[in-house]
Design a protein around this motif. Structure first.
Motif, PDB file in Angstrom:
ATOM      1  N   TYR A   1      91.668  65.906  39.990  1.00 40.63           N
ATOM      2  CA  TYR A   1      90.778  66.986  39.574  1.00 40.63           C
ATOM      3  C   TYR A   1      89.784  67.255  40.690  1.00 40.63           C
ATOM      4  O   TYR A   1      89.463  66.373  41.478  1.00 40.63           O
ATOM      5  CB  TYR A   1      90.008  66.595  38.301  1.00 40.63           C
ATOM      6  N   ARG A   2      89.284  68.468  40.739  1.00 44.04           N
ATOM      7  CA  ARG A   2      88.293  68.840  41.747  1.00 44.04           C
ATOM      8  C   ARG A   2      87.232  69.723  41.100  1.00 44.04           C
ATOM      9  O   ARG A   2      87.510  70.439  40.137  1.00 44.04           O
ATOM     10  CB  ARG A   2      88.972  69.578  42.911  1.00 44.04           C
ATOM     11  N   ARG A   3      86.013  69.670  41.621  1.00 39.43           N
ATOM     12  CA  ARG A   3      84.960  70.560  41.144  1.00 39.43           C
ATOM     13  C   ARG A   3      84.286  71.212  42.332  1.00 39.43           C
ATOM     14  O   ARG A   3      84.259  70.661  43.436  1.00 39.43           O
ATOM     15  CB  ARG A   3      83.953  69.805  40.294  1.00 39.43           C
ATOM     16  N   SER A   4      83.761  72.397  42.109  1.00 37.47           N
ATOM     17  CA  SER A   4      83.168  73.176  43.196  1.00 37.47           C
ATOM     18  C   SER A   4      81.834  72.616  43.654  1.00 37.47           C
ATOM     19  O   SER A   4      81.488  72.678  44.833  1.00 37.47           O
ATOM     20  CB  SER A   4      83.001  74.639  42.758  1.00 37.47           C
ATOM     21  N   ALA A   5      81.055  72.090  42.698  1.00 35.90           N
ATOM     22  CA  ALA A   5      79.722  71.577  43.028  1.00 35.90           C
ATOM     23  C   ALA A   5      79.361  70.497  42.020  1.00 35.90           C
ATOM     24  O   ALA A   5      79.914  70.456  40.912  1.00 35.90           O
ATOM     25  CB  ALA A   5      78.692  72.709  42.983  1.00 35.90           C
ATOM     26  N   PRO A   6      78.439  69.579  42.376  1.00 34.80           N
ATOM     27  CA  PRO A   6      78.009  68.555  41.422  1.00 34.80           C
ATOM     28  C   PRO A   6      77.541  69.185  40.112  1.00 34.80           C
ATOM     29  O   PRO A   6      76.823  70.178  40.102  1.00 34.80           O
ATOM     30  CB  PRO A   6      76.850  67.866  42.156  1.00 34.80           C
ATOM     31  N   GLY A   7      78.014  68.611  39.012  1.00 30.56           N
ATOM     32  CA  GLY A   7      77.656  69.133  37.703  1.00 30.56           C
ATOM     33  C   GLY A   7      78.646  70.132  37.146  1.00 30.56           C
ATOM     34  O   GLY A   7      78.644  70.405  35.946  1.00 30.56           O
TER      35      GLY A   7
ATOM     36  N   GLU B   1      93.948  69.847  39.479  1.00 29.30           N
ATOM     37  CA  GLU B   1      94.498  70.410  40.713  1.00 29.30           C
ATOM     38  C   GLU B   1      95.982  70.106  40.850  1.00 29.30           C
ATOM     39  O   GLU B   1      96.793  71.010  41.050  1.00 29.30           O
ATOM     40  CB  GLU B   1      93.722  69.851  41.899  1.00 29.30           C
ATOM     41  N   GLU B   2      96.347  68.835  40.742  1.00 24.52           N
ATOM     42  CA  GLU B   2      97.760  68.478  40.881  1.00 24.52           C
ATOM     43  C   GLU B   2      97.980  67.013  40.519  1.00 24.52           C
ATOM     44  O   GLU B   2      97.034  66.243  40.357  1.00 24.52           O
ATOM     45  CB  GLU B   2      98.235  68.706  42.321  1.00 24.52           C
TER      46      GLU B   2
ATOM     47  N   LEU C   1      88.280  63.748  41.554  1.00 27.81           N
ATOM     48  CA  LEU C   1      88.424  62.745  40.506  1.00 27.81           C
ATOM     49  C   LEU C   1      89.900  62.441  40.332  1.00 27.81           C
ATOM     50  O   LEU C   1      90.717  63.360  40.170  1.00 27.81           O
ATOM     51  CB  LEU C   1      87.846  63.267  39.184  1.00 27.81           C
ATOM     52  N   LEU C   2      90.265  61.156  40.380  1.00 27.10           N
ATOM     53  CA  LEU C   2      91.632  60.728  40.088  1.00 27.10           C
ATOM     54  C   LEU C   2      91.624  60.067  38.725  1.00 27.10           C
ATOM     55  O   LEU C   2      90.814  59.179  38.456  1.00 27.10           O
ATOM     56  CB  LEU C   2      92.124  59.751  41.154  1.00 27.10           C
TER      57      LEU C   2
END
Length: 200
Positions: free
Chosen positions: A109-115, A121-122, A157-158
């Protein structure tokens, strides 16, 4: 050797003399114009080909060519492994259906900015890689960590979790195909649009 997907979206529109949908299918657009990726999780989840879908039952495996396939699609698919699926079937899919056991791959997983919310994602590394990445010793039974185990690293995040059908058919790559089916289905009916594919 890798496996690629090719095909056509076909439509039928209008009506026959008895009021039923027109019997003749016409090619609407070649799949290569919308999708040119090699994604075995999606191939397996949808069609049972190169099935890396973590145990999800394929939606439309090994059907061959439809008996009433358009001449254009028939010529393109002659001699190749083929199958097909209608928009009606895709529209009825439970995209949140999940495998009973955690996936054997980590989910990244990925996020654009903290919070911000984490966005899938894959599927990333095999589960045993979590030991190398996190320094955590694997469980003694050798079956990996329980669902919900995760490791955070900045904006990545894994996570170990079951695999959903939605995660096998990535929106970023498949949305053009689904949109190209959804739009004519809205005009002509869900059973009057289908995707005919071959693999090779």
């Amino acid at each position: 050797m890798g496996t690629d997907i090719h095909g056509f979206i076909e439509c039928r529109h209008g009506y026959s003399a008895d009021g039923d949908p027109a019997p003749f299918w016409q090619p609407a657009i070649e799949l290569d114009h919308l999708y040119d990726y090699r994604d075995y999780a999606a191939f397996g989840s949808l069609f049972g080909v190169r099935n890396h879908s973590g145990g999800l039952e394929p939606l439309a495996p090994a059907r061959g060519l439809p008996e009433d396939v358009s001449e254009t699609a028939s010529r393109a698919h002659l001699g190749h492994g083929t199958t097909w699926i209608t928009w009606a079937e895709l529209a009825a899919v439970d995209w949140d259906e999940a495998t009973p056991e955690p996936d054997t791959y980590l989910h990244r997983y990925r996020r654009s900015a903290p919070g911000d919310a984490w966005v899938f994602e894959e599927r990333a590394f095999p589960v045993h890689r979590l030991a190398e990445l996190s320094g955590q010793a694997p469980p003694p039974n050798g079956r990996g960590w329980p669902a919900g185990t995760e490791w955070e690293d900045g904006d990545v995040l894994l996570r170990i979790e079951p695999l959903t059908r939605r995660q096998t058919v990535h929106a970023a790559t498949w949305d053009p195909v689904l949109t190209a089916m959804r739009v004519p289905a809205g005009r002509h009916g869900d059973t009057c649009v289908r995707l005919v594919v071959r693999f090779g």
